[in-house]
Design a protein around this motif. Structure first.
Motif, PDB file in Angstrom:
ATOM      1  N   SER A 140       0.814  -1.216   0.000  1.00 37.83           N
ATOM      2  CA  SER A 140       0.000   0.000   0.000  1.00 37.83           C
ATOM      3  C   SER A 140       0.847   1.265   0.000  1.00 37.83           C
ATOM      4  O   SER A 140       0.330   2.351  -0.217  1.00 37.83           O
ATOM      5  N   ASP A 141       2.139   1.112   0.240  1.00 35.52           N
ATOM      6  CA  ASP A 141       3.031   2.260   0.102  1.00 35.52           C
ATOM      7  C   ASP A 141       3.207   2.526  -1.388  1.00 35.52           C
ATOM      8  O   ASP A 141       3.744   1.690  -2.118  1.00 35.52           O
ATOM      9  N   GLY A 142       2.779   3.663  -1.809  1.00 35.40           N
ATOM     10  CA  GLY A 142       2.749   3.961  -3.230  1.00 35.40           C
ATOM     11  C   GLY A 142       4.089   3.848  -3.936  1.00 35.40           C
ATOM     12  O   GLY A 142       4.153   3.499  -5.116  1.00 35.40           O
ATOM     13  N   LYS A 143       5.187   4.107  -3.205  1.00 40.69           N
ATOM     14  CA  LYS A 143       6.503   4.085  -3.844  1.00 40.69           C
ATOM     15  C   LYS A 143       7.106   2.688  -3.870  1.00 40.69           C
ATOM     16  O   LYS A 143       8.132   2.459  -4.500  1.00 40.69           O
ATOM     17  N   CYS A 144       6.459   1.777  -3.153  1.00 35.81           N
ATOM     18  CA  CYS A 144       7.036   0.439  -3.024  1.00 35.81           C
ATOM     19  C   CYS A 144       6.534  -0.467  -4.142  1.00 35.81           C
ATOM     20  O   CYS A 144       5.355  -0.451  -4.495  1.00 35.81           O
TER      21      CYS A 144
END
Length: 363
Positions: free
Chosen positions: A333-337
């Motif tokens: 859910s971490d957009g950059k991950c």
DNA sequence: AGCCTTTGACCAGCG
DNA sequence: TCGCTGGTCAAAGGC
């Protein structure tokens, strides 16, 4: 040095093969003396009466070689005592465990079988790796516990022992415990000397087992099927699966072990390492880029799928042919991950999940 | 109840 | 033969 023995094992499904070339010209001793001290894990000292040989283990991609390191002549007789470092024995045990897992896994579904073989091979590599020193400590503590816990009767060498005596010998030095193999008519005995701090000072084996090792179903459980977590944890400790290997590289593929919904350990392998395994193990129906390990939970619902310490967002679902349960796709859910995972129930055992991780968390 | 460990006694080998 | 040392036995008690 000529090969004296060549043991090649190939499992029936062609998913994995490993061969061991026993290069050293070793005749099985009447007794094996196991010292708890091994300063350098890659070097073992073989003492047979007065002769001393040095041998080294080398782990290649697909074979283990034991090669002699000096000019001592071949052993032409059965030695009375055989002194080796504990690591030598542990490496032998690790290989035997690996073999047993391959045998036991034959009864599993193809997918689980391949996963087991793959993981076991990886574990074997770790066990034979010169960097894994902590295994020794673990095995030692197991021997100490032999007399304390019934569950440890089957010690790390895979056999069950019964203590039949203890005595303090060499005045003021370590107490010595005497064990015999519990298998009927098996003549094997071992003597264990315990130092002041509870560590194994010395182990002496006498005789040869005239029976196979006890069933390794417990090991099976420990590896994949255990649901109470305790033996699973021992397994993880045993193979030092702490994810701290120095050879970890990017990109990595992670395999998590979860019992009762809690993550016990995570290990990472490089893609190149994994490819090596894939090459050896053949194509996996599970994934081509990921290492998959089934997760077993006692009472699970889909909410557990995300219970691995990260927050996941479901982005897809797919019905898999032959499996009544759909496969769910998640992204971190971490957009950059870029980490993703696929979760699917095992059709044969709906309480179990296969989770395939792709990518690495950067947070 | 059965299996296990503990521990003192016993025995064999050796100098 | 004696004494020492190390290995084994077996009763007792614990788990």
């Amino acid at each position: 040095m000529q090969n004296n023995n060549n043991i090649a094992t190939t499992n029936p499904k062609n998913a994995s093969s490993i061969s061991i070339a026993l290069v050293a010209n070793v005749i099985r001793p009447k007794a094996i003396r196991l010292k708890a001290v091994a300063n350098h894990p890659t070097v073992v000292a073989l003492k047979c009466n007065t002769s001393v040989q040095e041998a080294s283990f080398r782990m290649d991609k697909e074979s283990i070689e034991i090669s002699e390191g000096n000019s001592e002549p071949s052993i032409l007789h059965r030695p009375i005592a055989h002194v080796v470092s504990s690591l030598t024995i542990l490496q032998k045990f690790a290989y035997e465990e690996h073999q047993q897992i391959l045998v036991d896994a034959r009864s599993l579904p193809q997918e689980l079988y391949q996963v087991n073989c793959k993981q076991s091979t990886l574990n074997l590599h770790r066990s034979l790796s010169p960097s894994s020193n902590t295994k020794q400590r673990h095995y030692s503590s197991n021997y100490v516990n032999d007399s304390k816990k019934t569950e440890d009767k089957k010690s790390s060498d895979g056999y069950k022992w019964r203590k039949y005596g203890q005595k303090r010998v060499k005045k003021g030095e370590f107490p010595r415990a005497y064990y015999r193999c519990v298998h009927p008519a098996c003549p094997v005995k071992k003597t264990v000397e315990i130092s002041k701090d509870g560590e194994i000072a010395e182990i002496i084996y006498r005789g040869d087992h005239n029976h196979p090792k006890p069933s390794s179903k417990s090991r099976d459980k420990a590896f994949n099927l255990d649901r109470n977590g305790s033996t699973h944890e021992k397994w993880m400790q045993k193979f030092n699966l702490d994810g701290n290997d120095s050879h970890i590289d990017i990109p990595t593929v992670s395999a998590s072990f979860i019992t009762d919904g809690r993550e016990k350990a995570t290990e990472s392998v490089t893609i190149s390492q994994k490819r090596k395994n894939d090459d050896k193990l053949g194509d996996s129906t599970v994934a081509t880029k990921s290492t998959a390990v089934p997760k077993l939970m006692s009472s699970i619902d889909d909410s557990h799928e995300a219970n691995d310490g990260y927050s996941w967002q479901k982005y897809g679902k797919k019905v898999i042919k032959g499996n009544p349960y759909p496969r769910n796709y998640y992204r971190c859910s971490d957009g950059k991950c870029s980490a993703r995972k696929r979760v699917q129930r095992v059709s044969d055992d709906p309480r179990s999940f296969i989770t395939i991780y792709e990518g690495k968390h950067h947070h």
